[in-house]
Design a protein around this motif. Structure first.
Motif, short mmCIF file in Angstrom:
data_model
loop_
_atom_site.label_atom_id
_atom_site.label_comp_id
_atom_site.label_asym_id
_atom_site.label_seq_id
_atom_site.Cartn_x
_atom_site.Cartn_y
_atom_site.Cartn_z
N ILE A 21 0.79 -1.01 0.02
CA ILE A 21 0.10 0.12 0.13
C ILE A 21 0.71 1.21 -0.06
CG2 ILE A 21 -1.77 1.43 1.27
CD1 ILE A 21 -2.83 -1.43 2.26
N MET A 22 2.04 1.33 0.61
CA MET A 22 2.94 2.28 0.84
C MET A 22 3.47 2.69 -0.55
SD MET A 22 4.32 4.96 2.42
CE MET A 22 4.37 4.51 4.21
N ILE A 23 3.88 1.42 -1.17
CA ILE A 23 4.36 1.49 -2.41
C ILE A 23 3.59 2.05 -3.54
CG2 ILE A 23 5.41 0.59 -4.61
CD1 ILE A 23 6.77 -1.29 -2.43
N VAL A 24 2.10 1.69 -3.60
CA VAL A 24 1.41 2.25 -4.49
C VAL A 24 0.91 3.69 -4.03
CG1 VAL A 24 -1.20 2.00 -5.07
CG2 VAL A 24 0.11 0.02 -4.99
N GLY A 25 1.05 4.17 -3.03
CA GLY A 25 0.62 5.32 -2.53
C GLY A 25 1.61 6.47 -3.39
N LEU A 26 3.01 5.97 -2.87
CA LEU A 26 4.20 6.90 -3.43
C LEU A 26 4.09 6.68 -5.03
CD1 LEU A 26 6.98 5.60 -1.05
CD2 LEU A 26 5.55 7.71 -1.15
N LEU A 27 3.85 5.80 -5.69
CA LEU A 27 3.64 5.85 -6.87
C LEU A 27 2.59 6.89 -7.49
CD1 LEU A 27 4.27 2.02 -8.16
CD2 LEU A 27 5.57 4.22 -8.71
N LEU A 28 1.45 6.77 -6.80
CA LEU A 28 0.35 7.62 -7.08
C LEU A 28 0.64 8.87 -7.03
CD1 LEU A 28 -2.72 5.66 -5.52
CD2 LEU A 28 -2.26 6.18 -8.17
N ILE A 29 1.49 9.43 -5.87
CA ILE A 29 1.84 10.83 -5.46
C ILE A 29 2.84 11.01 -6.57
CG2 ILE A 29 3.37 12.11 -3.80
CD1 ILE A 29 2.02 10.45 -1.69
N GLY A 30 3.61 10.43 -6.99
CA GLY A 30 4.81 10.74 -8.41
C GLY A 30 4.09 10.99 -9.52
N PHE A 31 3.08 10.11 -9.77
CA PHE A 31 2.32 10.24 -11.08
C PHE A 31 1.53 11.51 -10.97
CE2 PHE A 31 2.31 5.49 -11.64
CZ PHE A 31 3.06 5.37 -12.85
N GLY A 32 0.84 11.81 -9.77
CA GLY A 32 0.42 13.37 -9.59
C GLY A 32 1.32 14.29 -9.80
N VAL A 33 2.33 14.42 -9.31
CA VAL A 33 3.41 15.44 -9.42
C VAL A 33 3.82 15.56 -11.06
CG1 VAL A 33 5.63 16.12 -8.94
CG2 VAL A 33 3.99 15.44 -7.04
N LEU A 34 3.93 14.51 -11.51
CA LEU A 34 4.23 14.46 -13.13
C LEU A 34 3.07 14.89 -13.77
CD1 LEU A 34 5.91 11.03 -13.68
CD2 LEU A 34 7.06 13.43 -13.84
N ILE A 35 2.02 14.81 -13.58
CA ILE A 35 0.89 15.26 -14.22
C ILE A 35 0.70 16.88 -14.13
CG2 ILE A 35 -1.72 15.50 -14.40
CD1 ILE A 35 -1.44 12.08 -14.09
N ALA A 36 0.84 17.08 -13.00
CA ALA A 36 0.80 18.63 -12.58
C ALA A 36 1.95 19.42 -13.17
CB ALA A 36 0.96 18.85 -10.96
N ALA A 37 3.17 18.82 -13.04
CA ALA A 37 4.26 19.44 -13.86
C ALA A 37 4.27 19.50 -15.43
CB ALA A 37 5.67 18.71 -13.55
N LEU A 38 3.72 18.34 -15.99
CA LEU A 38 3.86 18.32 -17.37
C LEU A 38 2.34 18.23 -17.85
CD1 LEU A 38 6.85 16.05 -17.89
CD2 LEU A 38 6.68 18.40 -18.18
N PRO A 39 1.55 18.87 -17.74
CA PRO A 39 0.05 18.73 -18.25
C PRO A 39 -0.25 18.61 -19.63
CG PRO A 39 0.16 21.20 -17.45
CD PRO A 39 1.42 20.27 -17.08
N GLU A 40 0.54 19.25 -20.33
CA GLU A 40 0.23 19.26 -21.82
C GLU A 40 0.73 17.97 -22.26
OE1 GLU A 40 1.88 22.38 -24.41
OE2 GLU A 40 0.99 23.94 -23.15
N PHE A 41 2.04 17.42 -21.93
CA PHE A 41 2.36 16.14 -22.39
C PHE A 41 1.52 14.87 -22.02
CE2 PHE A 41 4.66 12.06 -21.15
CZ PHE A 41 5.06 11.56 -22.41
N PHE A 42 0.96 14.86 -20.65
CA PHE A 42 -0.09 14.02 -20.55
C PHE A 42 -1.21 14.16 -21.29
CE2 PHE A 42 3.02 13.47 -17.03
CZ PHE A 42 3.12 12.17 -17.07
N ALA A 43 -1.91 15.49 -21.47
CA ALA A 43 -2.98 15.63 -22.27
C ALA A 43 -2.95 14.83 -23.77
CB ALA A 43 -3.51 17.00 -22.34
N TYR A 44 -1.81 15.19 -24.21
CA TYR A 44 -1.58 14.57 -25.50
C TYR A 44 -1.43 13.06 -25.72
CZ TYR A 44 -0.73 19.07 -27.54
OH TYR A 44 -0.84 20.59 -28.01
N LEU A 45 -0.68 12.54 -24.50
CA LEU A 45 -0.62 11.16 -24.40
C LEU A 45 -2.11 10.53 -24.20
CD1 LEU A 45 1.29 8.96 -24.02
CD2 LEU A 45 1.21 9.23 -21.37
#
Length: 96
Positions: A21-45
């Motif tokens: 659960i801790m690993i999944v939580g950290l991965l979700l936090i990481g993905f959230g930060v990536l999406i916040a940092a690069l919204p255009e890239f993830f929108a195109y993806l």
């Protein structure tokens, strides 16, 4: 006399679940930060994924319509088969 309501295996299993659960939580936090940092890239993806999925659905639907059309042609092109003087015989062991 010492009574234990849980075993060492149960303790290890609960620690493994907590670690997962801790690993999944950290991965979700990481993905959230990536999406916040690069919204255009993830929108195109995401748009690309939806576009490719749409093309796949369309191709599958066309294949199904094509095969269904072939099945309909085969069943309608054959004349109705009627055979004269054909009898069906069934044998029952108790019939003599």
């Amino acid at each position: 006399m010492d009574f234990r309501f849980y075993s060492n295996a149960l303790s290890r299993a609960s620690r493994a679940v907590a670690a997962s659960i801790m690993i999944v939580g950290l991965l979700l936090i990481g993905f959230g930060v990536l999406i916040a940092a690069l919204p255009e890239f993830f929108a195109y993806l995401a748009a690309g994924v939806f576009f490719i999925a749409g093309i796949g659905c369309g191709i599958t639907a066309i294949k199904i319509f094509w095969v269904q059309g072939r099945i309909d042609r085969v069943t309608h092109d054959e004349p109705e088969v009627y055979r004269e003087n054909v009898r069906l015989h069934t044998h029952h062991p108790d019939d003599l």
